[in-house]
Design an enzyme around this catalytic site. Sequence first.
Site, PDB file in Angstrom:
ATOM      1  CG  HIS A 130     -13.010   3.348   2.976  1.00 25.54           C
ATOM      2  ND1 HIS A 130     -13.779   4.303   3.618  1.00 25.54           N
ATOM      3  CD2 HIS A 130     -11.728   3.621   3.286  1.00 25.54           C
ATOM      4  CE1 HIS A 130     -12.991   5.124   4.284  1.00 25.54           C
ATOM      5  NE2 HIS A 130     -11.729   4.727   4.101  1.00 25.54           N
ATOM      6  NE  ARG A 139     -10.580  12.775   3.268  1.00 20.09           N
ATOM      7  CZ  ARG A 139     -10.299  11.469   3.351  1.00 20.09           C
ATOM      8  NH1 ARG A 139     -11.205  10.623   3.821  1.00 20.09           N
ATOM      9  NH2 ARG A 139      -9.134  11.018   2.956  1.00 20.09           N
ATOM     10  CD  GLU A 146      -9.121  -1.228   4.116  1.00 19.25           C
ATOM     11  OE1 GLU A 146      -8.778  -0.844   5.260  1.00 19.25           O
ATOM     12  OE2 GLU A 146      -9.339  -0.451   3.181  1.00 19.25           O
ATOM     13  CG  ASN A 195      -1.853   1.104   1.333  1.00 15.99           C
ATOM     14  OD1 ASN A 195      -1.801   2.027   0.516  1.00 15.99           O
ATOM     15  ND2 ASN A 195      -2.734   1.055   2.305  1.00 15.99           N
ATOM     16  NE  ARG A 219      -6.147   1.585  -0.246  1.00 17.38           N
ATOM     17  CZ  ARG A 219      -6.168   2.731   0.413  1.00 17.38           C
ATOM     18  NH1 ARG A 219      -5.090   3.185   1.008  1.00 17.38           N
ATOM     19  NH2 ARG A 219      -7.273   3.413   0.498  1.00 17.38           N
TER      20      ARG A 219
END
Length: 403
Positions: free
Chosen positions: A183, A244, A387, A10, A94
């Site tokens: 996601h 955010r 993940e 990743n 990823r």
Amino acid sequence: MTATRVLVLNSGSSSVKYQLLDMRDSSRLAMGLVERIGEETSRLKHTPLTDGGASRERTEPIADHEAALKAVAEELAEDGLGLDSPELAAIGHRVVHGGQSFTRPTLIDSAVLAEIERLIPVAPLHNPANLTGIRTARALRPDLPQVAVFDTAFHTTMPESAARYAIDVETADAHRIRRYGFHGTSHAYVSRATAELLGKDPSEVNVIVLHLGNGASASAVEGGRCVDTSMGLTPLEGLVMGTRSGDMDPAVIFHLMRVGGMSTDEIDTLLNKKSGLIGLCGDNDMREIRRRIDEGDERAKLAFDIYIHRLKKYIGAYYAVLGRVDAVAFTAGVGENAAPVREAAVAGLEGLGLAVDGDLNAVRGDAPRLISPAGARVAVAVVPTDEELEIAAQTYALIEKNI
Ligand code: ADP
């Protein structure tokens, strides 16, 4: 010897996270993180997971991704898990943005690289870093299959009615503006694991997945296919997150430009890095926010209430989108650990068949578990996400098919 190991990479702009898994039993052999690549204070933390090995750290400057991956390869080699091992079957990367082009994990070749590059305008922060990681890994092991697993892929099943913004179609299409969602690897894994927890096939169940980490997103999954998700063109849309804002009137941006005199970059930073929980109360860690609430801190309480209000709205919206809901699954750092968030998110939703059992909600653990009262119409579950395992599994499944 059959090659059964998969290295999951990743790659961020200044970091690389990695895990090495053995797909015979999905066990983890090693994991680690390289941070602050390109700075004087780079750090590599490597943890071998076989034979209870201890973590090792390097703190010398690591100039670029190539140096980072070479250092990772050296650490793996020290544990007898080197990248030159015949047991290494593939590298799974990823990749954040696959646009509309990539609907499934994809074996990387030069055409795939070119397409990921073409998507940079819609993912200017993420795709360049992902590409650098892929190119570096390919240079190290040109003969090894490398697979791209896209964060957006799971959401490509969304109908146009959910994926399109209600703006001028020509303008939207000219700039590839639509709702992509992110996601996806987590939503795919968790919706499947939730069906498993219910003892059902994913095709039989409708699940609302709430991925609540520092970034946060919800998805409506109908019979294993995503039909709506809360993030959009970028990860800024939707839920209140750590830093955010999530949803707001887009005219706030014009107002900040015209009246506040702020630049595009300043507003970008404000909404992505200085808003959400941290903007509301100065903290983005839910543990700290709960601690402050317990001490009577009003700002922390307001931040929590705004976070929950938005979350509840999405649960209601996705209930309506799905029509019938079999389960609501909480996952990621906040979803897996913060019992008060889970309790507050479904409080008052008994009319929709949603409730949380206080005792079950208080139980901690790593396994998927139900927290709704026995016999509840809708199952409420905590389903830890994974993940890396999902990326490794998708990578391995693809190369096994091609062997
Ligand atoms: P990401 O992958 O988006 O960086 P994670 O899924 O790891 O995020 O979630 C990180 C967040 O999880 C932290 O910012 C914190 O708010 C929350 N978190 C982690 N542990 C706990 C806990 N024990 N209780 C409450 N919240 C927690």
